[in-house]
Motif scaffolding. Structure first.
Motif, PDB file in Angstrom:
ATOM      1  N   MET A   1      -7.172  -0.754 -13.918  1.00 45.99           N
ATOM      2  CA  MET A   1      -6.528   0.186 -13.012  1.00 45.99           C
ATOM      3  C   MET A   1      -6.294  -0.492 -11.669  1.00 45.99           C
ATOM      4  SD  MET A   1      -7.946   3.815 -11.431  1.00 45.99           S
ATOM      5  CE  MET A   1      -9.478   3.211 -10.811  1.00 45.99           C
ATOM      6  N   ASN A   2      -5.056  -0.412 -11.180  1.00 46.41           N
ATOM      7  CA  ASN A   2      -4.746  -0.905  -9.847  1.00 46.41           C
ATOM      8  C   ASN A   2      -5.197   0.113  -8.811  1.00 46.41           C
ATOM      9  OD1 ASN A   2      -3.485  -3.287 -10.579  1.00 46.41           O
ATOM     10  ND2 ASN A   2      -1.466  -2.351 -10.684  1.00 46.41           N
ATOM     11  N   LEU A   3      -6.031  -0.337  -7.857  1.00 48.61           N
ATOM     12  CA  LEU A   3      -6.394   0.525  -6.742  1.00 48.61           C
ATOM     13  C   LEU A   3      -5.249   0.524  -5.742  1.00 48.61           C
ATOM     14  CD1 LEU A   3     -10.125  -0.329  -6.007  1.00 48.61           C
ATOM     15  CD2 LEU A   3      -9.202   1.796  -6.927  1.00 48.61           C
ATOM     16  N   PHE A   4      -5.054   1.659  -5.105  1.00 49.95           N
ATOM     17  CA  PHE A   4      -3.917   1.834  -4.206  1.00 49.95           C
ATOM     18  C   PHE A   4      -4.368   2.610  -2.981  1.00 49.95           C
ATOM     19  CE2 PHE A   4       0.388   3.493  -3.142  1.00 49.95           C
ATOM     20  CZ  PHE A   4       1.093   2.305  -3.224  1.00 49.95           C
ATOM     21  N   ARG A   5      -3.815   2.284  -1.821  1.00 47.42           N
ATOM     22  CA  ARG A   5      -4.129   2.990  -0.578  1.00 47.42           C
ATOM     23  C   ARG A   5      -2.833   3.480   0.059  1.00 47.42           C
ATOM     24  NH1 ARG A   5      -6.830  -0.780   2.550  1.00 47.42           N
ATOM     25  NH2 ARG A   5      -8.769  -0.060   1.593  1.00 47.42           N
ATOM     26  N   ALA A  33     -12.211  14.380  -6.220  1.00 43.26           N
ATOM     27  CA  ALA A  33     -13.318  13.690  -6.898  1.00 43.26           C
ATOM     28  C   ALA A  33     -13.071  13.488  -8.390  1.00 43.26           C
ATOM     29  CB  ALA A  33     -14.629  14.430  -6.652  1.00 43.26           C
ATOM     30  N   PRO A  34     -12.670  14.513  -9.147  1.00 41.61           N
ATOM     31  CA  PRO A  34     -12.444  14.286 -10.579  1.00 41.61           C
ATOM     32  C   PRO A  34     -11.282  13.327 -10.867  1.00 41.61           C
ATOM     33  CG  PRO A  34     -12.527  16.643 -10.096  1.00 41.61           C
ATOM     34  CD  PRO A  34     -12.529  15.919  -8.797  1.00 41.61           C
ATOM     35  N   LEU A  35     -10.386  13.167  -9.897  1.00 41.21           N
ATOM     36  CA  LEU A  35      -9.239  12.271 -10.066  1.00 41.21           C
ATOM     37  C   LEU A  35      -9.559  10.839  -9.643  1.00 41.21           C
ATOM     38  CD1 LEU A  35      -6.420  14.578  -8.636  1.00 41.21           C
ATOM     39  CD2 LEU A  35      -6.989  14.168 -11.037  1.00 41.21           C
ATOM     40  N   GLY A  36     -10.736  10.649  -9.053  1.00 41.41           N
ATOM     41  CA  GLY A  36     -11.109   9.319  -8.585  1.00 41.41           C
ATOM     42  C   GLY A  36     -10.461   8.947  -7.269  1.00 41.41           C
ATOM     43  N   ILE A  37     -10.011   9.941  -6.516  1.00 40.99           N
ATOM     44  CA  ILE A  37      -9.389   9.684  -5.214  1.00 40.99           C
ATOM     45  C   ILE A  37     -10.434   9.845  -4.125  1.00 40.99           C
ATOM     46  CG2 ILE A  37      -7.709  10.516  -3.519  1.00 40.99           C
ATOM     47  CD1 ILE A  37      -5.882  11.227  -5.820  1.00 40.99           C
ATOM     48  N   THR A  38     -10.486   8.878  -3.229  1.00 39.54           N
ATOM     49  CA  THR A  38     -11.364   8.930  -2.071  1.00 39.54           C
ATOM     50  C   THR A  38     -10.501   8.855  -0.827  1.00 39.54           C
ATOM     51  OG1 THR A  38     -11.674   6.531  -2.114  1.00 39.54           O
ATOM     52  CG2 THR A  38     -13.296   7.868  -3.302  1.00 39.54           C
ATOM     53  N   GLY A  39     -11.106   9.104   0.334  1.00 41.54           N
ATOM     54  CA  GLY A  39     -10.305   9.006   1.539  1.00 41.54           C
ATOM     55  C   GLY A  39     -10.947   9.583   2.766  1.00 41.54           C
ATOM     56  N   GLY A  54      -7.174   5.362  -4.498  1.00 41.76           N
ATOM     57  CA  GLY A  54      -7.449   5.655  -5.900  1.00 41.76           C
ATOM     58  C   GLY A  54      -6.534   4.844  -6.789  1.00 41.76           C
ATOM     59  N   GLY A  55      -6.468   5.248  -8.053  1.00 40.65           N
ATOM     60  CA  GLY A  55      -5.528   4.607  -8.953  1.00 40.65           C
ATOM     61  C   GLY A  55      -4.111   4.783  -8.432  1.00 40.65           C
ATOM     62  N   ILE A  84      -4.700  -2.418  -3.352  1.00 43.66           N
ATOM     63  CA  ILE A  84      -5.867  -2.932  -2.629  1.00 43.66           C
ATOM     64  C   ILE A  84      -6.882  -3.484  -3.627  1.00 43.66           C
ATOM     65  CG2 ILE A  84      -5.587  -1.438  -0.631  1.00 43.66           C
ATOM     66  CD1 ILE A  84      -7.722   0.439  -1.870  1.00 43.66           C
ATOM     67  N   ASP A  85      -7.751  -4.347  -3.139  1.00 41.98           N
ATOM     68  CA  ASP A  85      -8.823  -4.892  -3.970  1.00 41.98           C
ATOM     69  C   ASP A  85     -10.088  -4.042  -3.895  1.00 41.98           C
ATOM     70  OD1 ASP A  85      -7.345  -7.119  -4.832  1.00 41.98           O
ATOM     71  OD2 ASP A  85      -7.849  -8.217  -2.999  1.00 41.98           O
ATOM     72  N   VAL A  86     -10.342  -3.481  -2.709  1.00 41.78           N
ATOM     73  CA  VAL A  86     -11.580  -2.747  -2.446  1.00 41.78           C
ATOM     74  C   VAL A  86     -11.269  -1.499  -1.637  1.00 41.78           C
ATOM     75  CG1 VAL A  86     -13.855  -2.876  -1.338  1.00 41.78           C
ATOM     76  CG2 VAL A  86     -12.880  -4.911  -2.404  1.00 41.78           C
ATOM     77  N   ARG A  87     -11.921  -0.417  -1.974  1.00 43.47           N
ATOM     78  CA  ARG A  87     -11.777   0.822  -1.201  1.00 43.47           C
ATOM     79  C   ARG A  87     -12.564   0.728   0.104  1.00 43.47           C
ATOM     80  NH1 ARG A  87     -11.167   5.818  -4.939  1.00 43.47           N
ATOM     81  NH2 ARG A  87     -10.999   4.882  -6.991  1.00 43.47           N
ATOM     82  N   ARG A  88     -12.035   1.314   1.151  1.00 42.59           N
ATOM     83  CA  ARG A  88     -12.781   1.449   2.405  1.00 42.59           C
ATOM     84  C   ARG A  88     -13.625   2.718   2.389  1.00 42.59           C
ATOM     85  NH1 ARG A  88      -8.760  -0.526   7.232  1.00 42.59           N
ATOM     86  NH2 ARG A  88      -8.675  -2.663   6.512  1.00 42.59           N
ATOM     87  N   PHE A  89     -13.250   3.686   1.568  1.00 40.85           N
ATOM     88  CA  PHE A  89     -13.928   4.975   1.539  1.00 40.85           C
ATOM     89  C   PHE A  89     -14.408   5.302   0.128  1.00 40.85           C
ATOM     90  CE2 PHE A  89     -10.823   4.984   4.961  1.00 40.85           C
ATOM     91  CZ  PHE A  89     -11.656   5.237   6.037  1.00 40.85           C
TER      92      PHE A  89
END
Length: 122
Positions: A1-5, A33-39, A54-55, A84-89
């Protein structure tokens, strides 16, 4: 899964109390949360700055179908959108901050591309 911001700014429509902003962030966290989205959601002086991570597909879908359709804000400014490679949140389903002038320097450090939107927050 590609992470995206996605980072965007917008302007509040109408009048919102701080307690309503906290409730909004809580509802967003429950949805995300169930979608894997943070922020992160920042608000100040009638302006929003939000980060969604998230994705790639689901993050874009939430931004286009929920965020842009929400009539509580307008004048959307897409500040940043990239893989993105890494989430900030990573641990924040959706955190909220009411931004004070002292918070601007911290936000500018973490989001240099959002400098103008950050200045509008306070």
């Amino acid at each position: 899964m590609n992470l995206f911001r996605i980072v965007y700014g917008s302007r509040l429509q109408g009048d919102f109390k701080l307690a309503e902003m906290v409730e909004l962030a809580d509802r967003a966290a429950a949805f995300n949360a169930p979608l894997g989205i943070t922020g992160f959601l920042a608000f100040g002086h009638g302006q929003f700055l939000q980060v969604l991570e998230g994705g790639q597909e689901v993050t874009n879908r939430v931004y286009h179908s929920r965020v842009l359709a929400d009539r509580r804000h307008s004048d959307f400014r897409l500040i940043h959108a990239s893989v993105i490679d890494v989430r900030r949140f990573a641990d924040w389903a959706m955190s909220f901050a009411h931004v004070t002038p002292d918070d601007r320097a911290l936000l500018r450090t973490h989001f240099p591309a959002a400098r103008l939107a950050i200045e509008r927050l306070s």
